[in-house]
Scaffold this active site. Structure first.
Site, short mmCIF file in Angstrom:
data_model
loop_
_atom_site.label_atom_id
_atom_site.label_comp_id
_atom_site.label_asym_id
_atom_site.label_seq_id
_atom_site.Cartn_x
_atom_site.Cartn_y
_atom_site.Cartn_z
N HIS A 62 15.81 -89.66 -50.29
CA HIS A 62 16.21 -90.37 -49.03
C HIS A 62 15.79 -89.89 -48.75
CE1 HIS A 62 19.51 -91.95 -46.67
NE2 HIS A 62 20.01 -92.85 -47.53
N GLY A 106 17.04 -88.36 -54.10
CA GLY A 106 17.15 -90.01 -54.40
C GLY A 106 16.46 -90.93 -55.46
N TYR A 136 26.54 -85.77 -53.68
CA TYR A 136 26.44 -87.09 -54.65
C TYR A 136 27.24 -87.94 -54.87
CZ TYR A 136 22.07 -88.85 -56.32
OH TYR A 136 20.58 -89.59 -56.01
O1 YZS Z 1 8.41 -81.77 -39.03
P1 YZS Z 1 7.34 -83.87 -39.44
O2 YZS Z 1 7.63 -84.05 -38.70
O3 YZS Z 1 5.71 -83.59 -39.58
O4 YZS Z 1 8.59 -83.80 -41.17
C1 YZS Z 1 8.69 -83.08 -42.08
C2 YZS Z 1 9.27 -83.10 -43.01
O5 YZS Z 1 11.02 -83.07 -42.00
C3 YZS Z 1 9.23 -84.41 -43.46
N1 YZS Z 1 10.72 -84.93 -44.57
C4 YZS Z 1 11.47 -85.81 -44.85
N2 YZS Z 1 11.62 -86.43 -43.17
C5 YZS Z 1 12.86 -87.48 -44.19
N3 YZS Z 1 13.48 -86.88 -44.95
C6 YZS Z 1 12.84 -86.27 -46.58
N4 YZS Z 1 13.59 -86.45 -47.60
C7 YZS Z 1 11.85 -85.56 -45.95
N5 YZS Z 1 10.96 -84.62 -46.33
C8 YZS Z 1 9.78 -84.38 -45.80
O6 YZS Z 1 7.93 -84.89 -43.93
C9 YZS Z 1 7.45 -83.77 -43.42
C10 YZS Z 1 6.46 -83.17 -43.79
O7 YZS Z 1 7.49 -81.98 -44.54
P2 YZS Z 1 6.92 -80.41 -44.55
O8 YZS Z 1 8.58 -80.05 -45.37
O9 YZS Z 1 6.67 -79.64 -44.34
O10 YZS Z 1 6.05 -80.84 -46.48
P3 YZS Z 1 5.61 -80.19 -47.17
O11 YZS Z 1 6.09 -78.25 -46.90
O12 YZS Z 1 4.37 -80.77 -48.10
O13 YZS Z 1 6.87 -80.01 -48.76
C11 YZS Z 1 7.46 -81.40 -49.03
C12 YZS Z 1 8.52 -81.47 -50.02
C13 YZS Z 1 8.58 -83.06 -50.20
C14 YZS Z 1 8.53 -80.03 -50.82
C15 YZS Z 1 9.81 -80.61 -48.66
O14 YZS Z 1 9.70 -81.70 -47.63
C16 YZS Z 1 10.90 -80.88 -48.66
O15 YZS Z 1 11.47 -80.29 -50.02
N6 YZS Z 1 11.89 -82.07 -48.53
C17 YZS Z 1 13.15 -82.68 -48.54
C18 YZS Z 1 13.06 -82.52 -50.34
C19 YZS Z 1 14.76 -83.23 -50.59
O16 YZS Z 1 15.69 -82.13 -50.78
N7 YZS Z 1 14.86 -84.53 -50.97
C20 YZS Z 1 16.43 -85.45 -51.02
C21 YZS Z 1 16.77 -85.94 -49.42
N8 YZS Z 1 18.04 -86.72 -49.93
C22 YZS Z 1 18.37 -87.21 -51.01
O17 YZS Z 1 17.68 -88.40 -51.67
C23 YZS Z 1 19.46 -87.58 -51.05
C24 YZS Z 1 20.92 -88.39 -50.63
S1 YZS Z 1 19.92 -86.63 -51.70
O18 YZS Z 1 19.72 -85.54 -50.97
O19 YZS Z 1 22.06 -86.20 -51.87
O20 YZS Z 1 20.24 -85.62 -52.99
#
Ligand code: YZS
Length: 270
Positions: A62, A106, A136
C-alpha cells in the site's frame, strides 16, 4: 502504470510503476482492476499479474502516503486496494501472481488472494502492518490463515519478517519456484497451457465455489464482529498508527508506546 497484453487467451497485467516500487496506490489498483474486467470481457482463460521490478522489489505494498490520518479505517472494505483484492477473488478466471522480487504488506495479501503464485528463487513475501502500527483486517488475516495455517500466519504478522520463496513453497503458499530465467517456461508448461486446454466454464464454476466456501467458512455472531471492529478502530485511530507512518516517512525507527492493555481497559474485561 499498467501494461495489459492478451496473448493466446491469457491476459498479462504488468505493473509498470517501478520508480515508485509499484506501490499499490489508488490509481495503480484501479488500473489493475480495469485489466481484470478486460480479461473477463475478452473471454480470457487466465490472468497473470506481474511487475517490472526496481531494486528487486515486485511491490512495496500500500502507498504509505495514502494511508488516512483522520481516524478513517486504512483497510476499509471500500478502499481501492481492498476492492482490488476482492476483484481478484471474485473474477471467475484463474489469476496467477508471477513474482520476481520482494513483496511487502498489502501486496503480499494481493498475491495470497490470487489463485496461484509462481515465484523466482529471489522472491520474498512479508506482511508488515505491525511495523506501521496497523491492525490489518479480518478478511486479510483470513487469507493468511487459510493459506499458511495459523502458526505461520501469526509468525508473519507478528514478526513482519520476509518469508523466502522456498519457505513459502514449503508452507504451500507458493505453487512453484524456479530460477528467474526458467520461470516463463514453467508458467507456460505448468499453468497456462493446461488452462488453455481445459474447460473455462468448469473452471469458473469451480473457482466460484472455492470463493463461496472460503468466504462463508467462518461466521461470527454480530456482537463478536462489533468487538473485532472495536479493537481495530482503537488501533488505527491511536498513537502507534500515526507514529508508524511518520517514522517511515521521516526515515527513522518508530517509537511505539501504546500498550496491549490499552486495548482491554479494566472496565471492559470480563
Ligand atoms: O525517499 P523517497 O522519497 O525516495 O521514497 C522511498 C520510500 O519512502 C518509498 N517507499 C514507499 N512509499 C510509499 N509507500 C510504500 N509502501 C513505500 N515503500 C517505499 O520508495 C522510496 C525508495 O524506498 P527505499 O526504502 O529507499 O528503497 P529500498 O532501500 O530499496 O527498500 C525497498 C523496501 C520496499 C524494502 C522499503 O522501501 C520498504 O521496506 N518499504 C515499506 C514496505 C512496507 O512495509 N510496505 C507495507 C505498506 N503497508 C501496507 O501495504 C498495508 C497497509 S499493511 O501495512 O497493513 O501491510
Amino acid at each position: 502504470m499498467v501494461n495489459i497484453n492478451i496473448v493466446d487467451r491469457v491476459c498479462f497485467i504488468e505493473m509498470q510503476n517501478a520508480k515508485k516500487l509499484n506501490c499499490l496506490s489508488d490509481e495503480l489498483c484501479s488500473e489493475i482492476r480495469a485489466g481484470l474486467r478486460k480479461a473477463f470481457d475478452e473471454e480470457c482463460c487466465a490472468v497473470v499479474l506481474k511487475a517490472q521490478t526496481r531494486n528487486g522489489v515486485w511491490s512495496a505494498g500500500h502507498d504509505i502516503h495514502e494511508l488516512p490520518l483522520d481516524g478513517q479505517d486504512p483497510l476499509a472494505f471500500n478502499v481501492p486496494m481492498e476492492k482490488l483484492i476482492h476483484d481478484v477473488q471474485d473474477i471467475p478466471i484463474p489469476v496467477i501472481a508471477y513474482v520476481e522480487g520482494t513483496v511487502w504488506g498489502g501486496a503480499c495479501d494481493l498475491c495470497l488472494s490470487c489463485d496461484m503464485i509462481v515465484a523466482s528463487t529471489n522472491a520474498t513475501f512479508a506482511i508488515t502492518p505491525a511495523k506501521i502500527g496497523i491492525p490489518y483486517n479480518a478478511s486479510g488475516i483470513m487469507h493468511f490463515m487459510c493459506q499458511l495455517g495459523p502458526n505461520k500466519a501469526r509468525e508473519m504478522f507478528f514478526t513482519a519478517q520476509p518469508l523466502t520463496a522456498l519457505e513459502a513453497l514449503n508452507v504451500g503458499m507458493v505453487n512453484h519456484v524456479a530460477e528467474i530465467d526458467a520461470l516463463p517456461a514453467l508458467l507456460e508448461e505448468k499453468m497456462l497451457n493446461p488452462l488453455r486446454r481445459n474447460s473455462i466454464i468448469a473452471i469458473s464454476a469451480i473457482k466460484s465455489q472455492f470463493r463461496l466456501l472460503t468466504k462463508y467458512s467462518v461466521s461470527l455472531p454480530p456482537e463478536e464482529l462489533e468487538r473485532l471492529h472495536g479493537w481495530r478502530s482503537k488501533v488505527y485511530s491511536g498513537r502507534d498508527y500515526k507514529e508508524g507512518i511518520s517514522s517511515f516517512l521521516e526515515k527513522r525507527s518508530p517509537n511505539f508506546i501504546s500498550k496491549s492493555k490499552d486495548l482491554f481497559p479494566p472496565e471492559e474485561q470480563h
